[in-house]
Design an enzyme around this catalytic site. Structure first.
Site, PDB file in Angstrom:
ATOM      1  CG  ASP A   1     -25.326  18.763 -46.274  1.00 27.50           C
ATOM      2  OD1 ASP A   1     -26.437  19.275 -46.486  1.00 27.50           O
ATOM      3  OD2 ASP A   1     -24.539  18.458 -47.180  1.00 27.50           O
TER       4      ASP A   1
ATOM      5  CG  ASP B   1     -28.075  23.699 -45.312  1.00 29.87           C
ATOM      6  OD1 ASP B   1     -28.536  24.764 -45.779  1.00 29.87           O
ATOM      7  OD2 ASP B   1     -27.151  23.078 -45.852  1.00 29.87           O
TER       8      ASP B   1
ATOM      9  CG  ASP C   1     -22.658  24.976 -54.498  1.00 28.58           C
ATOM     10  OD1 ASP C   1     -22.575  25.686 -53.488  1.00 28.58           O
ATOM     11  OD2 ASP C   1     -23.010  25.411 -55.614  1.00 28.58           O
TER      12      ASP C   1
END
Length: 362
Positions: free
Chosen positions: A147, A185, A336
């Site tokens: 991330d 991701d 989130d």
């Protein structure tokens, strides 16, 4: 592997001196929601149903038309945060809220085994799922430089540690039926440049190796994450990175993980990407896309947006030959990140979960 939906598994019940009580108990269990099983306490003076009886009854109840599980072969975690919240609200007299939240608690969501030791959570889920003849859904999320150091920063410290983590992840699945969504991701962050260029080749190699290792397990399906249509708007940009990351050896790719794009938009995007990848199938995260994405600034639309809703319940009956499943990959109700008043990423947020359930049309 996915098993045909609607399958019933019956067990023979031994003759029992408390036959009348046992029959009554079986009827009550068949009518009860799965989340309530753990709290049943039968004090009639007769033995309670065996584990085999409980399993058969739960599966038969679901097969007979539970709206939460119709068309779904996936395992439901009876100890999920949503299930625990339901029980807490029932104790507190919040019956209406508890009933709404069952729209989450009574449906299968993916497990994200975290930390250096994923084995206990994987083992617990696969054993429980096997008892019910269902498939456990996992997310493998430990890639180095995860991330880009943002809300979900972390991951394995280096390539060696990641290889060891994946080895233990796969070995613990064993011969169980499992579906693994691999590294949300990771590829999209290569394409958008968020992950520094010096890590790209290593990441693609690690993903490729992870797919091969996971696919050594005989009943494990693997879907490599490919972002969402609002992130990498030109799917063609994903083709080569996905190829280098070994998608050819996977069962397919995953779309819309932790995002809010509609099913129609996501499937249209997926078909384009599938064609470029030689017809690869895909799965779609429908956990929170019932109202689509939040309008306005896209840079803020992904993080705990208000007014969202649960999407299509998890199922393999998608009506689309390229879409293997709708899944709840993002766990509805888990934050989130620390935006819009939310807790840290991945933490349970009861008020947000209740909003998703209340707004749901499913």
């Amino acid at each position: 592997m996915f098993r045909p939906t609607g399958t019933r598994i019956r067990t023979h019940t031994r003759t029992h001196t408390c036959a009348h009580t046992r029959a009554r108990t079986r009827t009550l269990l068949a009518l009860a929601a799965f989340a309530a099983l753990s709290s049943l306490g039968l004090t009639t003076g007769c033995s309670s149903p065996s584990e085999a009886d409980r399993t058969a009854l739960v599966r038969e109840t679901r097969a007979q038309g539970s709206p939460a599980t119709a068309g779904s072969p996936f395992w439901i975690d009876p100890a999920s945060p949503a299930a625990q919240q339901v029980r807490a609200w029932e104790r507190e007299g919040r019956g209406n809220d508890a009933r709404l939240l069952r729209r989450i608690a009574d449906r299968p969501v993916a497990l994200w085994p975290a930390g250096d030791h994923p084995e206990p959570k994987i083992r617990e889920a696969t054993v429980a799922a096997a008892r019910e003849g269902r498939t456990a859904v996992f997310v493998a999320y430990d890639i180095p430089h995860r991330d880009c150091g943002q809300h979900s920063a972390g991951g394995a410290p280096d390539a060696t540690a990641y290889r060891d983590w994946i080895e233990r992840f796969a070995r613990t699945i064993g011969d169980s039926d499992a579906l693994v969504v691999l590294e949300p991701d990771a590829v999209a962050h290569i394409v958008d440049g968020c992950t520094p260029a010096q890590y790209h080749a290593e990441r693609e190699q690690l993903l490729s190796e992870a797919i091969v290792r996971l696919k050594r397990q005989p009943h494990t399906k693997v879907y490599l994450d490919a972002g969402n249509p609002a992130w990498i708007e030109e799917p063609q940009k994903l083709v080569e990175p996905l190829g280098r990351a070994g998608v050819a050896n996977a069962d397919g790719f995953a779309l819309n993980v932790s995002n809010f794009q509609t099913d129609d938009t996501t499937k249209q995007y997926g078909r384009i990407l599938s064609k470029a990848l030689g017809g690869k199938h895909f799965v779609v995260d429908t956990s929170r896309n019932g109202n689509g994405p939040l309008r306005g600034d896209r840079s803020q639309a992904w993080c705990n947006p208000p007014g969202r809703a649960l999407g299509a319940p998890p199922t393999t009956d998608t009506g689309d030959p390229l879409v293997d499943a709708y899944l709840w990959i993002k766990r509805p109700g888990e934050s989130d990140g620390q935006c819009r008043g939310g807790p840290a990423a991945g933490r349970w947020w009861a008020d947000y979960a209740l909003g998703l359930a209340r707004n749901s049309k499913a």
